[in-house]
Motif scaffolding. Sequence first.
Motif: not given
Length: 415
Positions: A176-178, A197-200, A204, A230
């Motif tokens: 996953s990436c945030s 921050t943009k989650h999952k 983004p 991240h």
Amino acid sequence: EQAVAVAGGIIGGILLFVLLGITAYLLWKKFCHLLSYEKLTDPVKTTNANAFFQDQANSEIQLKSTRSRTVPFIIPPTLHGRDWTHLTNEEQVQDDSDPYMTPQSGPRSSFHSLAGAYVVGTINPDLYKFPEDKSETDFPDGNIGRLWFSIEYEQESERLLVSLIKARKLQPPADSCSPFVKIFLLPDERSYLQSKTKHKTLNPQFDENFVFQVSSKMLLQRTLKFLVYHIDKEKKHHLLGQVIFPLKNEALTEDNKLLIWRDLEKENSEPPSEYGDIQFSLSYNDYLGRLTVVVLRARGLKLQEESPAVGVYVKVSLMNHNKFIKSKKTAALLGTPNPVYNETFSFKADQTELDTASLSLSVLQSNKGEKTLLLGRVVVGPFMYTRGRELEHWNEMISKPKELVKRWHALCHST
């Protein structure tokens, strides 16, 4: 004589009356002709047309399957009283009896409002397509992500407007990436602006605006730096990549908003060497006999004095048998131990001279009223002059003609 005169007057009056009558008749006929239109066929009164419609629909299906999709090109009819043939979709096509135009068979137009138009041909839409934006599809091998942003400068308020748009194809250390982004305006590395921050998501969409206050005199000496991070589940930050964008070569005005995308680069995580490091690219064009050097940036320089009056520049010299041939230098950037240049220089060098030629890159500091100081130097060239990373860089340049080969090198004070 009186009788002759009376008879002449009567005859003249009759001729004048006849002439006026003929003229009035011709004008009336022409006026009626201009206002008259041939009544279109009423589809309700058409008899035995179902079979015709079915055949025509079948022929259209076959036509579409055997030829490329086209758009009918039509023009309005001219009012010349020509013969017209009626179509079922209430359009008109000029009859074959017209010597000026012979209609070609093709798909019928769907422009029902243009009842008096006739088809003169078709347009191929493929010829009028805009160039496809491949920035979101063409990713080179080893790519670690791509960042889109825009910049604009307000001259009156001296504000640099930066819009962070999006990132694509990020490569996080976990599944996953945030992600979030820190934005710096170098040489100031102590302060920065940060996105949300943009989650999952690996792609983004930020759409955030940021403002930096910077004078127009200093604008072209500044550099934008984007760090993409991240956040993992333990709230630790992992750097995914960076983008370095110098402003000195950009035409920044209020009427010129620049939309830019750049591929992320890995940050050099190794600590700077004793005298600092320099990054540059080498390329050799064997056809033109041209050696190209792109001075990118330096880091960790040991300035003798850190102040806005201190200028740091790079001098690039071409040598042959340790004999000076030619030198060029970058612009001097003020008050920073981590200058970003992105300047390109070219030298004429025959392919037979590459075994005896070398390049010297010297980082120099100039103070007002004082002697220029050498901060560090690096030499790249063949086995005759160099070893290690410097020799590898030179050999890789020769083995990959016309390609830019980029490397970091440690500066030293030795000659």
